[in-house]
Design an enzyme around this catalytic site. Structure first.
Site, PDB file in Angstrom:
ATOM      1  CD  GLU A  25       0.132  15.657   4.096  1.00  0.00           C
ATOM      2  OE1 GLU A  25      -0.820  16.291   4.563  1.00  0.00           O
ATOM      3  OE2 GLU A  25       0.120  14.422   3.923  1.00  0.00           O
ATOM      4  CB  CYS A  63      -5.849  12.012   8.815  1.00  0.00           C
ATOM      5  SG  CYS A  63      -4.800  13.430   8.410  1.00  0.00           S
ATOM      6  CG  ASP A  94      -2.040   0.996   1.131  1.00  0.00           C
ATOM      7  OD1 ASP A  94      -1.788   2.199   1.300  1.00  0.00           O
ATOM      8  OD2 ASP A  94      -3.180   0.568   0.884  1.00  0.00           O
ATOM      9  N   GLY A  95       0.435   2.287  -0.674  1.00  0.00           N
ATOM     10  CA  GLY A  95       1.188   3.534  -0.703  1.00  0.00           C
ATOM     11  C   GLY A  95       1.295   4.213   0.647  1.00  0.00           C
TER      12      GLY A  95
END
Length: 671
Positions: A326, A419, A216-217
């Site tokens: 980020e 998030c 997964d990224g």
């Protein structure tokens, strides 16, 4: 300042490594520590912060998740709603799972009085409804992701770079483990295991016969699978976590450093790319090293932690230099007003450091946890629990224009990419699990939080102590033995990296271990003796106000100092300095700084007061630069040390942006 003293009952059982044997990091073998069983936070600073989360933040979760569309999207996946997918991201489900984890840990606490009992019942009702919705949304084969199930994207596991399916699965698993530990119910755990089994049947090396060899990224499922192994004893979950960790760095996501795919973790010598992704991956590496005894993986995790701390960590413990992507910047690239320091990255740093502290027994990891908890992390939530910061800059300039998006320097009710708020909730709701640990020699106090903590001897006999402290405002920590066996055992106390002077006494008798230097190399002050119930140890940490400088390679703050007291980093805000902004303020380091107790300010804080001045600058012209000789003659600015005198009031960084909007700065020029 008044402090809370009420005592909740024991919360849910924390994470416990399945193995408890020697682990070798480099040439040094250590026995991995285990977190305390059934810790209880009973008062003081962190009790107050957790109570705000319990009374304000967590109860608002269902309404915010409803208004943002997260629950609607799960209804779409369950076939219980019509209309378009709401939200811009394929990871909308993860916010639901993080909230469920926070709520589960909260249910593991005793109700806070009559009001708390009613709130707990309401919370449990909301949780059961959302868990039922999640279960309804799951496909018969175990797959679960509302983005793809509602027709967005190309299909399951066809966009591993950006699809975030395993990232969401990780948060689902962690929520399920927390729910099972807190309540004993397995309704959410069954959902999580079905998804984990589906992932296990889908992903593997080419010779495994499984259809997908990929990652997964956004790392996250790896730590969750280790937790699922610990909860269920199913070794295949641990093996699957190891498979994912070792597949990074081999070009499966295009070889980008952004998602840690440029260099295999075992060979990497520096942290890079998206900060949260990097640190979640490293947390998993530490977990795997603990469980498997993989020396190479543990050494890599330690090497990358040191590289991060030495060259890529802000004074607040925050990490992430760039708003764009980020990510970590270059070594010593630590800007102020453009610092990203995402709240989620601070949480990831704490999670990684805690696993390294347990793996190695070294106090330096808990030193960074303390710094990050009190500063880079805690600033992410407002004092009232209603508003949030996604990014945590170290400076807001005069005349700052707010972007009004997730990267705002102003507190926000919720975010388009939300998030951070539920991530803060789940960490604070489970904070007691980051305080103490045992390796069979007794009890290690990693953080100083009022409460009741358990250790054990090498024979497995229990030890219970009560900690009472007004830390971080005062440096006294009193540890009273409540129960212990009649045999020698060791009480280990972390002496923070910033502490230069401390005293120690046991039952009023000064200890011969008292010294004015750091303790043993690993940062622990160990007191071994035959303890008896009622024995009281008192540790007094000196809390002078300190001025700190950065490494000269940090260009952004050369010629500046910052103010610290104990574990707290301080900042100045415009609201405390009427008559002008802060861009022209200079601190006079030759004048004394004093600490001032302010129970009336920001929920009760200790401020730091110092002397400085405002530079007398010429009006802005067409060109903001000047010849050095002109400046020395005073053609454009006053000579060093002159200007309008000003008394500077600094407040703890965690409390900034809780009053009126305005400028702020941590680093202050001295000339």
């Amino acid at each position: 300042m008044s402090r809370s003293t009420s005592t909740p009952a024991a919360p849910a059982t924390p994470t416990t490594p399945a193995t408890h044997g020697p682990v070798r990091i480099g040439a040094q073998a250590r026995t991995a520590q285990r977190p305390t069983v059934d810790p209880v936070v009973s008062g003081g600073f962190w009790y107050d912060r957790r109570r705000t989360v319990a009374r304000v933040a967590i109860p608002q979760g269902p309404g915010l998740l409803e208004s943002a569309g997260n629950l609607h999207d799960l209804r779409l996946a369950a076939g219980a709603a019509d209309g378009p997918f709401r939200g811009d991201y394929p990871f909308m489900d993860s916010d639901v799972y993080k909230w469920l984890e926070a709520a589960s840990w909260q249910l593991g606490q005793a109700p806070d009085g009559e009001h708390g009992a009613a709130a707990e019942a309401s919370l449990a009702e909301h949780m059961e409804k959302i868990i039922a919705l999640v279960a309804d949304a799951q496909q018969p084969d175990g797959y679960l992701n509302s983005w793809f199930q509602s027709g967005k994207g190309d299909g399951p596991f066809l966009d591993l770079r950006w699809g975030h399916e395993l990232y969401c699965a990780g948060h689902l698993i962690q929520a399920a483990v927390a729910h099972h530990r807190a309540t004993g119910a397995d309704s959410l755990l069954q959902v999580a295991r079905r998804f984990a089994d589906h992932i296990d049947a889908t992903f593997g090396t080419p010779d495994s016969g499984k259809p997908v060899d990929g990652i997964d990224g956004h790392p996250e499922v790896e730590t969750a699978l280790v937790e699922l192994y610990r909860e269920t004893g199913e070794r295949r979950y641990l093996d699957l976590a190891g498979y994912f960790v070792d597949r990074f760095g081999h070009g499966r996501l295009g070889g980008e450093r952004y998602c840690q795919d440029r260099v295999p973790l075992r060979q990497a010598d520096n942290v890079e790319g998206h900060a949260v992704r990097q640190l979640y991956l490293l947390a998993a590496a530490a977990d795997l090293a603990t469980e498997t005894g993989d020396d190479e993986l543990g050494a890599a995790a330690a090497r990358l932690w040191h590289a991060m701390v030495a060259t890529k960590t802000h004074l607040t413990g925050g990490v992430g230099a760039h708003h764009d992507e980020e990510d970590f910047g270059d070594p010593y690239e630590l800007p102020n007003e453009r610092a990203y320091c995402e709240t989620c990255a601070a949480i990831a740093s704490i999670q990684f450091s805690w696993r390294m502290a347990l793996l190695t027994g070294q106090a330096r990891y808990s030193d960074l946890i303390e710094r990050t908890l009190f500063n880079g992390f805690l600033a992410g939530m407002s004092l009232d629990g209603e508003r949030w910061l996604y990014v945590n800059p170290l400076q807001v300039r005069d005349g700052h224009t707010d972007t009004g998006d997730d990267q705002s320097a102003r507190r926000t009710r919720w975010f388009r990419c939300a998030c951070c708020p539920p991530n803060v909730m789940r960490l604070l709701a489970s904070l007691e699990h980051y305080v103490s640990a045992s390796d069979g020699s007794g009890l290690h106090l990693h953080q100083y939080v009022s409460g009741r903590y358990r250790g054990e001897t090498d024979r497995g006999l229990p030890i219970f102590v009560n900690v009472n402290t007004d830390y971080p405002w005062q440096g006294r920590i009193t540890v009273t033995v409540e129960e212990c066996p009649d045999m020698p055992w060791t009480l280990s106390l972390r002496i923070p990296q910033w502490c230069r002077d401390y005293t120690l006494s046991v039952d009023g008798v000064p200890s011969a271990r008292t010294q004015n230097e750091a303790p043993a190399q690993d940062g622990w002050l160990r007191v071994e003796r035959v303890w008896t119930a009622g024995d009281a140890l008192v540790l007094d940490l000196d809390l002078p106000v300190r001025l700190v400088e950065a490494d000269p390679r940090v260009d952004a703050v050369r010629g500046c100092v910052a103010i610290e007291r104990g574990p707290l980093v301080y900042c100045v805000e415009q609201v405390d300095h009427p008559g002008g902004g802060l861009d022209d303020v200079v601190l006079d380091p030759s004048r004394p700084l004093s600490a001032k107790d302010r129970p009336d300010l920001l929920g009760g804080v200790v401020t730091v007061v110092g002397a400085g001045y405002r530079r007398r600058l010429a009006p802005s012209g067409w060109w903001p630069y000047q010849d050095r000789t002109d400046a020395e003659r005073g053609d454009h600015a006053s000579p060093v040390g002159t200007g309008e005198p000003v008394e500077l009031t600094a407040v703890p960084y965690y409390a900034w942006a809780n009053r009126e909007d305005g400028s702020m700065r941590v680093w202050l020029p001295t000339d």
